[in-house]
Design an enzyme around this catalytic site. Structure first.
Site, PDB file in Angstrom:
ATOM      1  N   ASN A  10     -89.746  41.324  33.437  1.00  0.00           N
ATOM      2  CA  ASN A  10     -89.667  42.277  32.333  1.00  0.00           C
ATOM      3  C   ASN A  10     -90.091  43.662  32.854  1.00  0.00           C
ATOM      4  OD1 ASN A  10     -90.615  43.932  30.166  1.00  0.00           O
ATOM      5  ND2 ASN A  10     -90.459  42.168  28.818  1.00  0.00           N
ATOM      6  N   HIS A  13     -92.530  48.097  31.173  1.00  0.00           N
ATOM      7  CA  HIS A  13     -93.673  48.983  31.386  1.00  0.00           C
ATOM      8  C   HIS A  13     -93.495  49.959  32.538  1.00  0.00           C
ATOM      9  CE1 HIS A  13     -95.399  47.332  27.949  1.00  0.00           C
ATOM     10  NE2 HIS A  13     -95.359  46.103  28.431  1.00  0.00           N
ATOM     11  N   HIS A  46     -86.733  45.154  26.672  1.00  0.00           N
ATOM     12  CA  HIS A  46     -86.877  45.138  25.208  1.00  0.00           C
ATOM     13  C   HIS A  46     -86.599  46.548  24.676  1.00  0.00           C
ATOM     14  CE1 HIS A  46     -89.782  44.111  21.609  1.00  0.00           C
ATOM     15  NE2 HIS A  46     -88.600  44.527  21.208  1.00  0.00           N
ATOM     16  N   ARG A  48     -86.936  48.639  21.825  1.00  0.00           N
ATOM     17  CA  ARG A  48     -87.638  48.642  20.532  1.00  0.00           C
ATOM     18  C   ARG A  48     -87.034  49.667  19.595  1.00  0.00           C
ATOM     19  NH1 ARG A  48     -92.709  46.817  19.271  1.00  0.00           N
ATOM     20  NH2 ARG A  48     -93.539  45.310  20.747  1.00  0.00           N
ATOM     21  N   ARG A  52     -90.083  53.149  22.421  1.00  0.00           N
ATOM     22  CA  ARG A  52     -91.315  53.618  23.072  1.00  0.00           C
ATOM     23  C   ARG A  52     -91.294  53.408  24.581  1.00  0.00           C
ATOM     24  NH1 ARG A  52     -95.572  49.072  21.029  1.00  0.00           N
ATOM     25  NH2 ARG A  52     -94.776  49.718  19.009  1.00  0.00           N
ATOM     26  N   GLU A  73     -83.918  41.931  24.988  1.00  0.00           N
ATOM     27  CA  GLU A  73     -84.868  41.540  23.950  1.00  0.00           C
ATOM     28  C   GLU A  73     -84.760  42.524  22.798  1.00  0.00           C
ATOM     29  OE1 GLU A  73     -88.695  40.686  25.882  1.00  0.00           O
ATOM     30  OE2 GLU A  73     -89.563  41.103  23.907  1.00  0.00           O
ATOM     31  N   THR A 104     -95.539  42.460  21.553  1.00  0.00           N
ATOM     32  CA  THR A 104     -95.036  41.456  20.624  1.00  0.00           C
ATOM     33  C   THR A 104     -96.139  40.433  20.363  1.00  0.00           C
ATOM     34  OG1 THR A 104     -92.915  41.807  21.692  1.00  0.00           O
ATOM     35  CG2 THR A 104     -93.052  39.955  20.178  1.00  0.00           C
ATOM     36  N   GLU A 154     -88.007  30.551  23.407  1.00  0.00           N
ATOM     37  CA  GLU A 154     -89.044  31.023  24.340  1.00  0.00           C
ATOM     38  C   GLU A 154     -90.383  30.841  23.651  1.00  0.00           C
ATOM     39  OE1 GLU A 154     -88.421  34.639  26.530  1.00  0.00           O
ATOM     40  OE2 GLU A 154     -90.589  34.955  26.753  1.00  0.00           O
ATOM     41  N   HIS A 197     -95.330  35.697  27.999  1.00  0.00           N
ATOM     42  CA  HIS A 197     -96.244  36.666  27.368  1.00  0.00           C
ATOM     43  C   HIS A 197     -97.647  36.510  27.930  1.00  0.00           C
ATOM     44  CE1 HIS A 197     -97.851  39.665  24.688  1.00  0.00           C
ATOM     45  NE2 HIS A 197     -96.608  39.943  24.375  1.00  0.00           N
TER      46      HIS A 197
HETATM   47  N1  PXP Z   1     -91.265  37.340  26.632  1.00  0.00           N
HETATM   48  C1  PXP Z   1     -91.157  38.065  25.503  1.00  0.00           C
HETATM   49  C2  PXP Z   1     -90.256  37.557  24.439  1.00  0.00           C
HETATM   50  C3  PXP Z   1     -91.857  39.286  25.347  1.00  0.00           C
HETATM   51  O1  PXP Z   1     -91.765  39.974  24.214  1.00  0.00           O
HETATM   52  C4  PXP Z   1     -92.645  39.750  26.417  1.00  0.00           C
HETATM   53  C5  PXP Z   1     -93.351  41.064  26.306  1.00  0.00           C
HETATM   54  O2  PXP Z   1     -92.455  42.092  26.152  1.00  0.00           O
HETATM   55  C6  PXP Z   1     -92.712  38.972  27.582  1.00  0.00           C
HETATM   56  C7  PXP Z   1     -92.029  37.766  27.656  1.00  0.00           C
HETATM   57  C8  PXP Z   1     -93.492  39.409  28.762  1.00  0.00           C
HETATM   58  O3  PXP Z   1     -94.838  39.530  28.426  1.00  0.00           O
HETATM   59  P1  PXP Z   1     -95.798  40.263  29.436  1.00  0.00           P
HETATM   60  O4  PXP Z   1     -95.303  41.672  29.573  1.00  0.00           O
HETATM   61  O5  PXP Z   1     -97.127  40.173  28.769  1.00  0.00           O
HETATM   62  O6  PXP Z   1     -95.735  39.521  30.721  1.00  0.00           O
END
Ligand code: PXP
Length: 247
Positions: A10, A13, A46, A48, A52, A73, A104, A154, A197
């Site tokens: 992901n 960030h 993702h 949003r 952001r 996402e 999330t 998921e 997550h």
């Molecule tokens: N899976 C989903 C559905 C998420 O919303 C997120 C966070 O955006 C992640 C995985 C990844 O989480 P993390 O960034 O905490 O590793």
């Protein structure tokens, strides 16, 4: 069942850091290409409602440049559905979204919105995207996700990771047991099972060891770790830990 466990990286960030200064860098697409090089099997981004981190232009650039599948996402809104139908990503992961949240926070309440979600995901599925629903490891939510025709669930690992970080190990183990049982239950219904997550090097292995899980989606920790060791070594270490746990 010894399928290879996929790693979805992901990259949200990277965009968070970029947007903190309104600059053009660091570029999430560059991060995604390096993640591919490091062995990531897919890229998750993702978009949003408030943009952001990831922007519409990022999604376009990812679609144009990725060699691995994109997991898009999004919240279950008309705006996001139209964007997904335009790009037809490999996968669409439906998540709950609240403006005020930092990330999330919980899973989607599929059971409460079953009818609306069934209609919402049908065109995405018809367009060829694999639809994944991000939910808590909860039997009624899994059953509802199955009934609406999702291909994937998921499971939210945030509570398990938070309990570990807080040193509440007995409760963490209860949560892990719940994830273990619900991964098996979802798989028994024919759903593909993903998880993610909050996962870190310290928490990934018990989740990676669950044989029904096909994919982990990991972002925040790896982007942070990339500051210290570089993005490729950070991802390679996660990959190594996942393979070790699965092996
Ligand atoms: N899976 C989903 C559905 C998420 O919303 C997120 C966070 O955006 C992640 C995985 C990844 O989480 P993390 O960034 O905490 O590793």
């Amino acid at each position: 069942m010894t399928q290879k466990l996929r790693l979805g990286m992901n990259i949200d960030h990277v965009a968070t850091v970029r947007n903190a200064r309104g600059s053009a860098y660091p570029d999430p697409v560059r991060a995604a290409k390096l993640a591919e090089e490091a062995g990531a099997d897919g890229i998750t981004a993702h978009l949003r409602e408030d943009r952001r981190h990831i922007t519409d232009a990022d999604i376009e650039a990812l679609v144009a440049n990725l060699s691995v599948p994109l997991n898009f996402e999004m919240a279950a809104t008309d705006e996001m559905q139209a964007i997904a139908l335009r790009h037809k990503p490999h996968a669409v992961c439906i998540v709950p979204e609240k403006r005020e949240e930092r990330t999330t926070e919980g899973g989607l309440e599929v059971a409460r919105e079953e009818n609306r979600l069934a209609h919402f995901i049908a065109p995405l599925r018809d367009a060829g995207s694999r639809v994944s629903i991000f939910i808590a490891a909860d039997r009624p939510q899994i059953e509802a996700a199955h009934r609406i025709g999702a291909a994937v669930v998921e499971l939210h690992t945030g509570a398990y990771c938070d309990l570990h970080a807080d040193g509440k190990f007995a409760e963490r183990d209860d949560e892990l047991k719940r994830l273990t049982e619900m991964a098996a239950f979802a798989h028994s219904l024919g759903l593909e099972v993903h998880a993610g997550h909050g996962l870190t090097y310290d928490t990934v292995q018990p989740i990676a060891a669950l044989p029904e899980i096909a994919e982990l989606n990991i972002g925040h920790f790896l982007i942070g770790e990339a500051i210290f060791r570089g993005i490729i070594p950070a991802i390679q270490e996660m990959r190594r830990l996942m393979d070790e746990a699965r092996g």
